[in-house]
Enzyme design. Sequence first.
Site, PDB file in Angstrom:
ATOM      1  N   GLY A 103       2.267   3.545   4.812  1.00 43.14           N
ATOM      2  CA  GLY A 103       2.112   2.095   4.841  1.00 43.14           C
ATOM      3  C   GLY A 103       3.432   1.397   4.617  1.00 43.14           C
ATOM      4  O   GLY A 103       4.332   1.926   3.958  1.00 43.14           O
ATOM      5  N   GLY A 154       4.917  -2.702   3.895  1.00 46.29           N
ATOM      6  CA  GLY A 154       4.692  -4.122   3.720  1.00 46.29           C
ATOM      7  C   GLY A 154       6.000  -4.856   3.560  1.00 46.29           C
ATOM      8  O   GLY A 154       7.082  -4.248   3.602  1.00 46.29           O
ATOM      9  N   ASP A 200      -1.697 -12.790  -5.368  1.00 50.39           N
ATOM     10  CA  ASP A 200      -2.160 -11.657  -4.556  1.00 50.39           C
ATOM     11  C   ASP A 200      -2.669 -10.528  -5.453  1.00 50.39           C
ATOM     12  O   ASP A 200      -2.357  -9.353  -5.222  1.00 50.39           O
ATOM     13  CB  ASP A 200      -1.047 -11.155  -3.641  1.00 50.39           C
ATOM     14  CG  ASP A 200      -1.563 -10.222  -2.544  1.00 50.39           C
ATOM     15  OD1 ASP A 200      -2.768 -10.330  -2.202  1.00 50.39           O
ATOM     16  OD2 ASP A 200      -0.786  -9.397  -2.038  1.00 50.39           O
TER      17      ASP A 200
END
Length: 248
Positions: free
Chosen positions: A11, A13, A82
């Site tokens: 992943g 980000g 978040d």
Amino acid sequence: MEKYQKLEKIGQGAYGSVYKARDTSTGQLVALKKNHLPISDQGSHLQPPNPTLLPPNTVQSFLFQICSGVAHCHSNGVLHRDLKPHNLLIDVEKGIIKIADLGLGRAFSVPLKNYTHEVVTLCYRAPEVLLGANYSTAVDMWSVGCIFAEMVRMKVLFLGDSEFRQLLIIFRLLGTPTEEVWPGVTSLPDWHAYPQWEPQDLAHAVPYLGADGVDLLSKMLIYNPADRISAKDAMNHPYFDTLDRNQF
């Protein structure tokens, strides 16, 4: 890092990368998150979700630590914006949990400014954000409530696939908000004519949580942001009376 063998990147980000890795001492597969922004502690690895229920004292301890971290952010004028399980780092051996990924975090001031509404992963997004209202610290506490319920249930509380569906799922459980419970709600920018649902018994959604826990959760999931419990007040809730607060 010498304890882990990095296998592959899984992943990427804006503020970090996630790698699949193996604990060389146990062979256990883990996810390692590398933050592009510095964090204040030595960091720890993210454990994959455990399919079994967390012990109640673990939920209690983790929630208190999360509230403590959020209270620290808010007392220093910072919104996280978040909060979600993927942004919580856990040291399993020590039972310590840390809040990470302040990539969407920002300082706030009084009077409050109009911040962007593209914040908070959908499942943890507060209704005032979904409805286009101005927001402040209460958005983080809604997210904490969703995380709390998820730790108890071991599954997401409000699982929507769009902003509209997210609101409907929230309304089905907590009831469609009215002017009586949330003054001004029908005048918010993204308010529509929603189906009218009565609030359900929140305890049914978290069947393994005791009365004090349900009461605290209900205060975190209050519609009106002005009435939603603060992180500081949450730390003094009776739910934590059996916890040694001084250990943190």
